[in-house]
Write an enzyme that holds these catalytic residues in place. Sequence first.
Site, PDB file in Angstrom:
ATOM      1  N   ASN A 171     -14.298  -0.270  13.797  1.00  0.00           N
ATOM      2  CA  ASN A 171     -14.154  -1.411  14.717  1.00  0.00           C
ATOM      3  C   ASN A 171     -14.628  -1.060  16.123  1.00  0.00           C
ATOM      4  OD1 ASN A 171     -13.103  -3.271  12.972  1.00  0.00           O
ATOM      5  ND2 ASN A 171     -11.131  -3.505  13.997  1.00  0.00           N
ATOM      6  N   PHE A 172     -14.119   0.045  16.657  1.00  0.00           N
ATOM      7  CA  PHE A 172     -14.431   0.396  18.053  1.00  0.00           C
ATOM      8  C   PHE A 172     -15.923   0.696  18.228  1.00  0.00           C
ATOM      9  CE2 PHE A 172      -9.936   1.995  19.546  1.00  0.00           C
ATOM     10  CZ  PHE A 172      -9.427   0.733  19.298  1.00  0.00           C
ATOM     11  N   TYR A 186       0.839  -1.205   0.000  1.00  0.00           N
ATOM     12  CA  TYR A 186       0.000   0.000   0.000  1.00  0.00           C
ATOM     13  C   TYR A 186       0.871   1.251   0.000  1.00  0.00           C
ATOM     14  CZ  TYR A 186      -3.781   3.165   1.575  1.00  0.00           C
ATOM     15  OH  TYR A 186      -4.701   4.187   1.694  1.00  0.00           O
ATOM     16  N   ASP A 187       1.833   1.313   0.952  1.00  0.00           N
ATOM     17  CA  ASP A 187       2.637   2.539   1.098  1.00  0.00           C
ATOM     18  C   ASP A 187       3.473   2.802  -0.154  1.00  0.00           C
ATOM     19  OD1 ASP A 187       1.675   1.988   3.603  1.00  0.00           O
ATOM     20  OD2 ASP A 187       3.587   2.120   4.645  1.00  0.00           O
ATOM     21  N   GLU A 188       4.188   1.761  -0.592  1.00  0.00           N
ATOM     22  CA  GLU A 188       5.036   1.930  -1.780  1.00  0.00           C
ATOM     23  C   GLU A 188       4.171   2.029  -3.037  1.00  0.00           C
ATOM     24  OE1 GLU A 188       7.898   2.875  -1.385  1.00  0.00           O
ATOM     25  OE2 GLU A 188       9.098   1.656  -0.027  1.00  0.00           O
ATOM     26  N   TYR A 202      -4.796  -2.372  19.671  1.00  0.00           N
ATOM     27  CA  TYR A 202      -3.541  -3.022  19.261  1.00  0.00           C
ATOM     28  C   TYR A 202      -2.369  -2.281  19.904  1.00  0.00           C
ATOM     29  CZ  TYR A 202      -6.652  -4.851  15.568  1.00  0.00           C
ATOM     30  OH  TYR A 202      -7.694  -5.420  14.870  1.00  0.00           O
ATOM     31  N   VAL A 208      -9.898   1.512  12.656  1.00  0.00           N
ATOM     32  CA  VAL A 208     -10.092   1.652  14.096  1.00  0.00           C
ATOM     33  C   VAL A 208     -11.446   2.241  14.492  1.00  0.00           C
ATOM     34  CG1 VAL A 208      -8.850   3.880  14.293  1.00  0.00           C
ATOM     35  CG2 VAL A 208      -8.921   2.326  16.225  1.00  0.00           C
ATOM     36  N   LYS A 253       1.288   3.497  -3.229  1.00  0.00           N
ATOM     37  CA  LYS A 253       0.814   4.890  -3.293  1.00  0.00           C
ATOM     38  C   LYS A 253       1.967   5.848  -3.626  1.00  0.00           C
ATOM     39  CE  LYS A 253      -3.652   4.634  -2.084  1.00  0.00           C
ATOM     40  NZ  LYS A 253      -4.779   5.239  -2.800  1.00  0.00           N
TER      41      LYS A 253
HETATM   42  P1  NAD Z   1     -12.769   1.772   0.555  1.00  0.00           P
HETATM   43  O1  NAD Z   1     -12.085   0.469   0.668  1.00  0.00           O
HETATM   44  O2  NAD Z   1     -14.097   1.952   1.232  1.00  0.00           O
HETATM   45  O3  NAD Z   1     -12.985   2.171  -0.963  1.00  0.00           O
HETATM   46  C1  NAD Z   1     -12.154   1.773  -2.011  1.00  0.00           C
HETATM   47  C2  NAD Z   1     -13.014   1.468  -3.214  1.00  0.00           C
HETATM   48  O4  NAD Z   1     -12.176   1.098  -4.320  1.00  0.00           O
HETATM   49  C3  NAD Z   1     -13.958   0.292  -2.968  1.00  0.00           C
HETATM   50  O5  NAD Z   1     -15.238   0.612  -3.441  1.00  0.00           O
HETATM   51  C4  NAD Z   1     -13.337  -0.833  -3.782  1.00  0.00           C
HETATM   52  O6  NAD Z   1     -14.280  -1.806  -4.190  1.00  0.00           O
HETATM   53  C5  NAD Z   1     -12.710  -0.062  -4.938  1.00  0.00           C
HETATM   54  N1  NAD Z   1     -11.588  -0.746  -5.606  1.00  0.00           N
HETATM   55  C6  NAD Z   1     -10.498  -1.321  -5.015  1.00  0.00           C
HETATM   56  N2  NAD Z   1      -9.666  -1.813  -5.953  1.00  0.00           N
HETATM   57  C7  NAD Z   1     -10.229  -1.533  -7.162  1.00  0.00           C
HETATM   58  C8  NAD Z   1      -9.859  -1.788  -8.506  1.00  0.00           C
HETATM   59  N3  NAD Z   1      -8.735  -2.443  -8.804  1.00  0.00           N
HETATM   60  N4  NAD Z   1     -10.690  -1.367  -9.502  1.00  0.00           N
HETATM   61  C9  NAD Z   1     -11.855  -0.722  -9.214  1.00  0.00           C
HETATM   62  N5  NAD Z   1     -12.253  -0.463  -7.965  1.00  0.00           N
HETATM   63  C10 NAD Z   1     -11.455  -0.856  -6.948  1.00  0.00           C
HETATM   64  O7  NAD Z   1     -11.728   2.871   1.080  1.00  0.00           O
HETATM   65  P2  NAD Z   1     -11.890   4.438   1.305  1.00  0.00           P
HETATM   66  O8  NAD Z   1     -11.611   4.721   2.729  1.00  0.00           O
HETATM   67  O9  NAD Z   1     -13.144   4.921   0.692  1.00  0.00           O
HETATM   68  O10 NAD Z   1     -10.637   4.974   0.483  1.00  0.00           O
HETATM   69  C11 NAD Z   1     -10.771   5.556  -0.812  1.00  0.00           C
HETATM   70  C12 NAD Z   1      -9.410   6.029  -1.311  1.00  0.00           C
HETATM   71  O11 NAD Z   1      -8.874   6.997  -0.417  1.00  0.00           O
HETATM   72  C13 NAD Z   1      -8.357   4.918  -1.408  1.00  0.00           C
HETATM   73  O12 NAD Z   1      -7.576   5.134  -2.555  1.00  0.00           O
HETATM   74  C14 NAD Z   1      -7.535   5.091  -0.164  1.00  0.00           C
HETATM   75  O13 NAD Z   1      -6.211   4.636  -0.347  1.00  0.00           O
HETATM   76  C15 NAD Z   1      -7.578   6.606   0.017  1.00  0.00           C
HETATM   77  N6  NAD Z   1      -7.372   6.957   1.422  1.00  0.00           N
HETATM   78  C16 NAD Z   1      -8.365   6.786   2.346  1.00  0.00           C
HETATM   79  C17 NAD Z   1      -8.118   7.085   3.683  1.00  0.00           C
HETATM   80  C18 NAD Z   1      -9.174   6.936   4.726  1.00  0.00           C
HETATM   81  O14 NAD Z   1      -8.872   7.116   5.912  1.00  0.00           O
HETATM   82  N7  NAD Z   1     -10.416   6.642   4.399  1.00  0.00           N
HETATM   83  C19 NAD Z   1      -6.852   7.558   4.072  1.00  0.00           C
HETATM   84  C20 NAD Z   1      -5.859   7.691   3.105  1.00  0.00           C
HETATM   85  C21 NAD Z   1      -6.130   7.410   1.784  1.00  0.00           C
HETATM   86  N1  UDP Z   2      -6.214  -0.279  15.721  1.00  0.00           N
HETATM   87  C1  UDP Z   2      -6.586  -0.804  16.951  1.00  0.00           C
HETATM   88  N2  UDP Z   2      -7.646  -1.649  17.009  1.00  0.00           N
HETATM   89  C2  UDP Z   2      -8.394  -1.972  15.917  1.00  0.00           C
HETATM   90  C3  UDP Z   2      -8.022  -1.415  14.660  1.00  0.00           C
HETATM   91  C4  UDP Z   2      -6.929  -0.577  14.605  1.00  0.00           C
HETATM   92  O1  UDP Z   2      -5.956  -0.534  17.981  1.00  0.00           O
HETATM   93  O2  UDP Z   2      -9.362  -2.750  16.066  1.00  0.00           O
HETATM   94  C5  UDP Z   2      -5.065   0.646  15.676  1.00  0.00           C
HETATM   95  C6  UDP Z   2      -4.031   0.305  14.614  1.00  0.00           C
HETATM   96  O3  UDP Z   2      -3.066  -0.607  15.125  1.00  0.00           O
HETATM   97  C7  UDP Z   2      -3.437   1.673  14.336  1.00  0.00           C
HETATM   98  C8  UDP Z   2      -4.611   2.630  14.523  1.00  0.00           C
HETATM   99  O4  UDP Z   2      -5.566   1.911  15.314  1.00  0.00           O
HETATM  100  O5  UDP Z   2      -2.435   1.996  15.277  1.00  0.00           O
HETATM  101  C9  UDP Z   2      -5.258   3.052  13.225  1.00  0.00           C
HETATM  102  O6  UDP Z   2      -5.516   1.888  12.474  1.00  0.00           O
HETATM  103  P1  UDP Z   2      -6.326   1.890  11.101  1.00  0.00           P
HETATM  104  O7  UDP Z   2      -6.294   0.493  10.563  1.00  0.00           O
HETATM  105  O8  UDP Z   2      -7.647   2.521  11.320  1.00  0.00           O
HETATM  106  O9  UDP Z   2      -5.523   2.907  10.153  1.00  0.00           O
HETATM  107  P2  UDP Z   2      -3.957   3.135   9.831  1.00  0.00           P
HETATM  108  O10 UDP Z   2      -3.107   2.237  10.686  1.00  0.00           O
HETATM  109  O11 UDP Z   2      -3.847   2.801   8.389  1.00  0.00           O
HETATM  110  O12 UDP Z   2      -3.755   4.555  10.167  1.00  0.00           O
END
Ligand code: NAD
Ligand code: UDP
Length: 314
Positions: free
Chosen positions: A190-191, A145-147, A204, A187, A149
């Site tokens: 879930n919570f 994911y990180d790399e 976690y 998180v 993006k």
């Molecule tokens: P999400 O998982 O709810 O939505 C992602 C959507 O993309 C889903 O509808 C999924 O079915 C679709 N999808 C995945 N792979 C696909 C593919 N190969 N082709 C077509 N559709 C595909 O996640 P989200 O929270 O809505 O995130 C949306 C975007 O924002 C993502 O790119 C995510 O990396 C980015 N983002 C979100 C957050 C956040 O906290 N929500 C933070 C950082 C970045």
């Molecule tokens: N986390 C947690 N309990 C959960 C889900 C997540 O303690 O049930 C923690 C997780 O380890 C991280 C933070 O909450 O430190 C945010 O996690 P999330 O998966 O929401 O997003 P990201 O790590 O990608 O910021």
Amino acid sequence: MIKRILVTGGAGFLGSHLCERLVKESNYVVCVDNFFTGTRDNVNHLTGDPHFELIRHDIVNPVYLEVDEIYNLACPASPIHYQQNPIKTVKTNVIGVINMLGIAKRAKARILQASTSEVYGDPEEHPQKETYWGRVNPVGIRSCYDEGKRAAECLMMDYRRQNNVNSKIARIFNTYGPRMAIKDGRVVSNFIIQALQGKEITVYGDGSQTRSFCYVDDMVDGLMRMMNTPDDFYGPVNLGNPQEYTILEIAEKIIKMTNSNSKISFHPLPADDPTQRKPDITIASEKIGWKPKISLDDGLVKTIEYFREALKNL
Ligand code: NAD
Ligand code: UDP
């Protein structure tokens, strides 16, 4: 003239709110999604609208569409989902992004990439500014994911320099709100679900790691403002709410706000879990006039309400 706007990942959490806003503002929205983590239910209320089109498609495969703007959100965002098929996550962020940039290049469309605070990895700089290059483990379980993006950001910049594509990069920090999937695994959802069901709240690690949480409506506003900036402003720009909380504070807050009897249980911290995260949003505020407006408490009230209803309909 009505703008034709492609939203990839439009049936997901963030994407569905974005589609809704764009349709409301009289644009023609083409939502493309492979339904990996998103669902039809998230956009059901839009499917009858003549300004909305839903296409089941995986962006890893080419698609030919005539649009004016592209919001590229397709990619699973929750660690459990992006780690389920990590090679596919990389393909979505590289081949998928190249396919979207191909449309942008041919159709002369603007394209905005949904990047992430994860490009900063486990940061030594705090809060994180856009100039910080990050500390990402290139071979860890989060690196798909990180790399992925980071590669997507690189592609946005190279298509801009090499092909004059009007690309823009928004680095999204943790965002929450209604329509997060019940099985999303992040998180906040879930919570809330655990608290509403009276189950243990799964923290976690020791819960001292921090995150900064932005409500979805603020994020949608930031993404749209970023898309509509002048051609010579392309970011990357941080979008997020700079109010920082420990995960333990979030657990306690949610227990209190739901009046739950749930107890907190501690579990091993996943590998490479960042210890701190908080956006510096000076650029967003100066260049696009954006600051989040919705406090964590107000956003949580709306999100708790949503999950109360969603759990009834399970
Ligand atoms: P999400 O998982 O709810 O939505 C992602 C959507 O993309 C889903 O509808 C999924 O079915 C679709 N999808 C995945 N792979 C696909 C593919 N190969 N082709 C077509 N559709 C595909 O996640 P989200 O929270 O809505 O995130 C949306 C975007 O924002 C993502 O790119 C995510 O990396 C980015 N983002 C979100 C957050 C956040 O906290 N929500 C933070 C950082 C970045
Ligand atoms: N986390 C947690 N309990 C959960 C889900 C997540 O303690 O049930 C923690 C997780 O380890 C991280 C933070 O909450 O430190 C945010 O996690 P999330 O998966 O929401 O997003 P990201 O790590 O990608 O910021």
